[in-house]
Design an enzyme around this catalytic site. Structure first.
Site, PDB file in Angstrom:
ATOM      1  N   ARG A  48     -15.831  27.196  38.831  1.00  0.00           N
ATOM      2  CA  ARG A  48     -15.851  26.647  37.477  1.00  0.00           C
ATOM      3  C   ARG A  48     -14.457  26.174  37.113  1.00  0.00           C
ATOM      4  O   ARG A  48     -13.503  26.409  37.837  1.00  0.00           O
ATOM      5  CB  ARG A  48     -16.367  27.705  36.487  1.00  0.00           C
ATOM      6  CG  ARG A  48     -15.679  29.054  36.731  1.00  0.00           C
ATOM      7  CD  ARG A  48     -15.442  29.858  35.535  1.00  0.00           C
ATOM      8  NE  ARG A  48     -14.626  29.152  34.556  1.00  0.00           N
ATOM      9  CZ  ARG A  48     -13.297  29.009  34.643  1.00  0.00           C
ATOM     10  NH1 ARG A  48     -12.600  29.491  35.670  1.00  0.00           N
ATOM     11  NH2 ARG A  48     -12.624  28.363  33.707  1.00  0.00           N
ATOM     12  N   GLY A  49     -14.373  25.527  35.920  1.00  0.00           N
ATOM     13  CA  GLY A  49     -13.112  24.913  35.530  1.00  0.00           C
ATOM     14  C   GLY A  49     -13.131  23.479  36.045  1.00  0.00           C
ATOM     15  O   GLY A  49     -13.423  23.247  37.225  1.00  0.00           O
ATOM     16  N   ALA A  50     -12.826  22.535  35.158  1.00  0.00           N
ATOM     17  CA  ALA A  50     -13.042  21.124  35.488  1.00  0.00           C
ATOM     18  C   ALA A  50     -12.391  20.683  36.813  1.00  0.00           C
ATOM     19  O   ALA A  50     -13.082  20.134  37.690  1.00  0.00           O
ATOM     20  CB  ALA A  50     -12.567  20.260  34.320  1.00  0.00           C
ATOM     21  N   ARG A  91     -23.801  20.162  36.260  1.00  0.00           N
ATOM     22  CA  ARG A  91     -23.239  20.440  34.925  1.00  0.00           C
ATOM     23  C   ARG A  91     -22.806  19.103  34.327  1.00  0.00           C
ATOM     24  O   ARG A  91     -22.235  18.279  35.032  1.00  0.00           O
ATOM     25  CB  ARG A  91     -22.028  21.394  35.005  1.00  0.00           C
ATOM     26  CG  ARG A  91     -22.392  22.823  35.396  1.00  0.00           C
ATOM     27  CD  ARG A  91     -21.212  23.774  35.245  1.00  0.00           C
ATOM     28  NE  ARG A  91     -21.022  24.205  33.879  1.00  0.00           N
ATOM     29  CZ  ARG A  91     -19.950  24.903  33.458  1.00  0.00           C
ATOM     30  NH1 ARG A  91     -18.980  25.198  34.300  1.00  0.00           N
ATOM     31  NH2 ARG A  91     -19.840  25.282  32.193  1.00  0.00           N
ATOM     32  N   GLN A 198     -14.580  34.144  30.087  1.00  0.00           N
ATOM     33  CA  GLN A 198     -13.609  33.631  31.061  1.00  0.00           C
ATOM     34  C   GLN A 198     -12.183  34.090  30.736  1.00  0.00           C
ATOM     35  O   GLN A 198     -11.364  34.261  31.635  1.00  0.00           O
ATOM     36  CB  GLN A 198     -13.638  32.092  31.097  1.00  0.00           C
ATOM     37  CG  GLN A 198     -14.876  31.497  31.732  1.00  0.00           C
ATOM     38  CD  GLN A 198     -15.950  31.198  30.705  1.00  0.00           C
ATOM     39  OE1 GLN A 198     -16.026  31.845  29.663  1.00  0.00           O
ATOM     40  NE2 GLN A 198     -16.797  30.220  30.978  1.00  0.00           N
ATOM     41  N   ASP A 239     -12.117  19.593  29.514  1.00  0.00           N
ATOM     42  CA  ASP A 239     -13.194  19.201  30.441  1.00  0.00           C
ATOM     43  C   ASP A 239     -13.447  17.710  30.409  1.00  0.00           C
ATOM     44  O   ASP A 239     -13.938  17.131  31.382  1.00  0.00           O
ATOM     45  CB  ASP A 239     -14.475  19.958  30.104  1.00  0.00           C
ATOM     46  CG  ASP A 239     -14.353  21.401  30.565  1.00  0.00           C
ATOM     47  OD1 ASP A 239     -13.786  22.211  29.802  1.00  0.00           O
ATOM     48  OD2 ASP A 239     -14.768  21.701  31.704  1.00  0.00           O
ATOM     49  N   ASN A 249     -13.629  20.991  25.393  1.00  0.00           N
ATOM     50  CA  ASN A 249     -13.170  22.155  26.178  1.00  0.00           C
ATOM     51  C   ASN A 249     -14.090  23.320  25.796  1.00  0.00           C
ATOM     52  O   ASN A 249     -15.009  23.173  24.981  1.00  0.00           O
ATOM     53  CB  ASN A 249     -11.701  22.461  25.876  1.00  0.00           C
ATOM     54  CG  ASN A 249     -11.122  23.488  26.846  1.00  0.00           C
ATOM     55  OD1 ASN A 249     -11.277  23.342  28.070  1.00  0.00           O
ATOM     56  ND2 ASN A 249     -10.492  24.531  26.344  1.00  0.00           N
ATOM     57  N   LYS A 250     -13.861  24.446  26.412  1.00  0.00           N
ATOM     58  CA  LYS A 250     -14.720  25.622  26.221  1.00  0.00           C
ATOM     59  C   LYS A 250     -15.036  25.892  24.748  1.00  0.00           C
ATOM     60  O   LYS A 250     -14.155  25.766  23.896  1.00  0.00           O
ATOM     61  CB  LYS A 250     -14.027  26.830  26.857  1.00  0.00           C
ATOM     62  CG  LYS A 250     -14.761  28.150  26.749  1.00  0.00           C
ATOM     63  CD  LYS A 250     -16.202  28.083  27.215  1.00  0.00           C
ATOM     64  CE  LYS A 250     -16.370  27.549  28.608  1.00  0.00           C
ATOM     65  NZ  LYS A 250     -17.786  27.238  28.954  1.00  0.00           N
TER      66      LYS A 250
HETATM   67  O1  MRU Z   1     -17.582  26.728  31.600  1.00  0.00           O
HETATM   68  P1  MRU Z   1     -16.260  26.720  32.322  1.00  0.00           P
HETATM   69  O2  MRU Z   1     -15.747  28.085  32.608  1.00  0.00           O
HETATM   70  O3  MRU Z   1     -16.290  25.827  33.534  1.00  0.00           O
HETATM   71  O4  MRU Z   1     -15.268  26.054  31.275  1.00  0.00           O
HETATM   72  C1  MRU Z   1     -13.936  25.869  31.654  1.00  0.00           C
HETATM   73  C2  MRU Z   1     -13.084  25.319  30.580  1.00  0.00           C
HETATM   74  O5  MRU Z   1     -13.518  25.025  29.501  1.00  0.00           O
HETATM   75  C3  MRU Z   1     -11.650  25.058  30.951  1.00  0.00           C
HETATM   76  O6  MRU Z   1     -10.823  25.229  29.854  1.00  0.00           O
HETATM   77  C4  MRU Z   1     -11.525  23.604  31.447  1.00  0.00           C
HETATM   78  O7  MRU Z   1     -12.473  23.350  32.441  1.00  0.00           O
HETATM   79  C5  MRU Z   1     -10.174  23.316  31.954  1.00  0.00           C
HETATM   80  S1  MRU Z   1      -9.844  24.120  33.487  1.00  0.00           S
HETATM   81  C6  MRU Z   1      -8.279  23.714  33.990  1.00  0.00           C
END
Ligand code: MRU
Length: 341
Positions: A48-50, A91, A198, A239, A249-250
């Protein structure tokens, strides 16, 4: 981190990841080799994470290509497109997924006059390049962000935009890692990040492991923390950033941004250029992932914490309006308002 977030074992034709759903209790490595495993790993947030999703998708596309039986480009690309479309549907919000898959698709097309083996070689090189570029971009983001911070600063971050979300360093955490190496003595606060935690499970874990001074708080404590004067800057990841600077973002990020504005604390969005989606004019056009109600009602609890059958609102991301963002920090430099990305 002692192991890579996303690694390619080319000899075994597998992608190796840390199963992020098991952290921090267990460091379980997963070896994935089928397209269904690739899809599921992204959907379940095992990876996970963009930026990490982008790197993973590039490796996945390469391994899918290795399994295609075709005699010529036409036969190859028909099957390759099916794989890409399926992985891309795992996703919707992080643009790095479709960005990396498009790079892989463009690479295949650029080698269309070669034999299928030649196309596959080019895809492996492209995927490894995407991984290398991600690490370099994160380090450059950290260097740029560090110019805005001073030793002893209190820093708040939300979700995990750390090493676990990228190839290395993270985006929002890159300046924390570099500052830590250089004796900046930051005091870092992480929001736990409901509902998937997270911040608690991943950010607190990786920064504490790196020896940083980290304090964990529930999401609804950010206002009290800011009011106490302990926060000098907020750093978050992203994201997808629209052309006008609106940033997905999250979930909960926009709440932190509103609070930061109220308390006059700079709010920085950190991300690689690959997370900027100039084709999208504003945040209203960013697709927002909705996830299962059980993540809110049951997950992490020993018994359900809400009335059976209650309606649940569970978007995985929110959009922070560009007017709340002090600057967007990328590997190419720092963008200030008015944004035209
Ligand atoms: O649902 P996730 O855990 O994939 O969400 C991640 C985030 O929102 C991060 O802040 C974003 O992807 C940036 S990661 C460098």
């Amino acid at each position: 981190m002692s192991c890579e977030t996303v690694a390619l074992d080319d000899a075994a034709k597998q992608i190796v990841i840390i199963d992020q759903t098991k952290l921090p209790e267990e460091t379980r490595m997963l070896r994935l080799s089928t397209i269904d495993e690739f899809y599921t790993a992204i959907y379940l947030l095992q990876v996970r994470g963009a930026p990490a999703i982008g790197v993973f998708a590039a490796f996945a596309a390469y391994l899918c290509a290795c399994g295609i039986k075709a005699d010529d480009y036409e036969g190859f690309i028909t099957e390759f497109d099916k794989c890409i479309t399926y992985i891309n549907s795992s996703r919707p919000t992080a643009v790095n997924l479709s960005w990396a898959l498009r790079r892989m698709r463009d690479t295949a097309a650029a080698h269309s006059d070669e034999a299928v083996d030649g196309i596959i070689d080019a895809l492996r090189e492209e995927a490894l390049l995407i991984r290398r570029e991600d690490e370099e971009a994160c380090r450059a983001i950290g260097e740029n962000a560090l110019t805005l911070l001073r030793p002893g600063f209190g820093l708040l971050t939300h979700c995990n935009a750390g090493s676990l979300a990228t190839s290395r360093y993270g985006t929002a955490t890159a300046a924390m890692y570099l500052g830590h190496e250089r004796g900046y003595d930051f005091h870092i606060y992480c929001d736990e990040t409901r509902p998937l935690l997270q911040g608690a499970r991943l950010t607190a874990y990786e920064l504490a492991n790196a020896g940083m001074d980290v304090t964990l708080q529930c999401d609804n404590m950010a206002g009290a923390l800011m009011a106490s004067g302990k926060i000098d800057a907020v750093l978050v990841g992203c994201d997808r950033v629209a052309a006008n600077g609106d940033t997905a973002n999250k979930i909960g990020t926009s709440v932190v941004a509103v609070l930061a504005k109220h308390y006059n604390i700079p709010f920085y969005v950190c991300g690689p250029m690959s997370t900027i989606d100039s084709s999208i004019a504003c945040g209203a056009d960013i697709p927002i992932e909705q996830r299962k109600p059980e993540e809110v009602t049951d997950m992490w609890y020993t018994h359900p914490m809400a009335p059976k059958g209650i309606k649940v609102f569970n978007p995985a991301f929110d959009v922070t309006d560009h007017s709340l963002i002090t600057a967007i920090i990328t590997e190419k430099g720092i963008f200030y308002p008015p944004y035209s990305l």
